[in-house]
Enzyme design. Structure first.
Site, short mmCIF file in Angstrom:
data_model
loop_
_atom_site.label_atom_id
_atom_site.label_comp_id
_atom_site.label_asym_id
_atom_site.label_seq_id
_atom_site.Cartn_x
_atom_site.Cartn_y
_atom_site.Cartn_z
N LYS A 220 0.82 -1.22 0.00
CA LYS A 220 0.00 0.00 0.00
C LYS A 220 0.85 1.26 0.00
O LYS A 220 2.04 1.25 0.30
CB LYS A 220 -0.99 -0.05 1.16
CG LYS A 220 -2.04 -1.13 0.91
CD LYS A 220 -3.19 -1.12 1.87
CE LYS A 220 -4.22 -2.18 1.44
NZ LYS A 220 -5.35 -2.27 2.39
N ARG A 256 -3.30 -10.38 4.74
CA ARG A 256 -3.69 -10.44 3.33
C ARG A 256 -2.56 -9.84 2.50
O ARG A 256 -2.21 -8.67 2.68
CB ARG A 256 -4.99 -9.65 3.12
CG ARG A 256 -5.53 -9.66 1.70
CD ARG A 256 -6.83 -8.87 1.65
NE ARG A 256 -7.44 -8.89 0.32
CZ ARG A 256 -7.17 -8.03 -0.66
NH1 ARG A 256 -6.26 -7.07 -0.45
NH2 ARG A 256 -7.78 -8.11 -1.83
#
Length: 278
Positions: A220, A256
């Site tokens: 991210k 994840r």
């Protein structure tokens, strides 16, 4: 065996591998857009040690445009069926739409990963209860098109905890079994880098709510903001591993990730060191 039971037997957090069948996801959009490419990627993640596969047919990156239900089903169902014919592990459907979740579970998925925490549609809660599948409730303000438009919190950890508690209670009241509910703080969803770091540093506060936590920070943009040399998502392996290990250290029951093999290896080593230190 339920996922929560599996966590206890592995001695480390479970690893959820990401399989996006989309043209526009932030990290791998278009790479696995065909059924063949997506299946090959899924089988590779299984071989690398994924405990769960999360199948997504609609991008939820900042600014992403919504996809129609029929299109999302057409992208994901053939892949779910193909994976299920080759693997008996847990398949998750990453969707906010009850109709897509229903079709996916009928095709073989056993988990519904919902970035809206079952708020997208009036029948989301009832559908989750009816399906009886595992459910991930994630925190997000707004929607993917607007969520990064100056998100603000007085205390991000407290506000996320309050929201997730309310959504978990709503799910239980609707008939979702308590042991099927997972919480996700929504790293990168209506959050600045400071918010993401605070949620990571105080992840124990969410773990203390008494439900398993899914931590998802792989590749991210906060990694890029801390290390500007990590311009491309694929340049963020080091940061992704650091965050996954930190999430695990602070009690996450599942992470994840895009990079399954490297994450599984890192978590195994972390668990081995912890075992010696115990």
């Amino acid at each position: 065996m339920s996922l929560q039971s599996l966590v206890k037997t592995t001695g480390r957090p479970l690893v959820m591998g990401i399989v996006n069948v989309t043209p526009d996801s932030f990290s791998d959009g278009g790479l696995h857009a065909t059924r063949e490419a997506a299946l090959a990627h899924a089988l590779r993640l299984i071989a690398e040690g994924a405990d769960v596969l999360d199948i997504g047919g609609e991008s939820t990156r900042p600014g992403a445009e919504p996809v129609g239900e029929d299109e999302e089903i057409a992208r994901t169902l053939p892949l779910i069926a193909a994976i299920g014919a080759r693997w008996d592990g847990m398949i998750s459907i990453d969707t906010m739409k009850p109709g897509v979740a229903r079709a996916a579970v009928q095709a073989g998925a056993g988990m519904w990963n919902d970035v809206t925490a079952l708020t997208h549609a009036p029948d989301s809660l009832a559908t989750a209860a009816e399906l009886g599948c595992e459910v991930v409730l994630m925190h997000m303000k707004g929607d993917p098109r607007t969520m990064q438009d100056d998100p603000r919190y007085d205390d991000v950890v407290a506000e996320v905890a309050t929201h997730l508690t309310a959504r978990a209670e709503a799910a239980e009241a609707a008939g979702v079994a308590r042991d099927r509910i997972w919480l996700d703080p929504g790293i990168g969803f209506a959050k600045t880098t400071a918010h993401n770091l605070a949620l990571t540093a105080r992840l124990e506060a969410l773990v203390a709510l008494g439900r398993p936590v899914l931590y998802a920070a792989s590749r991210k943009r906060s990694i890029r903001e801390i290390d500007p040399t990590a311009a491309a998502p694929t340049d963020r392996l080091g940061g992704s591993l650091a965050l996954a290990l930190e999430g695990a250290r602070r009690g996450a029951a599942m992470v994840r990730v895009h990079d399954v093999r490297e994450t599984v290896q890192a978590l195994k080593l972390q668990a081995a060191v912890r075992a010696v230190a115990a």
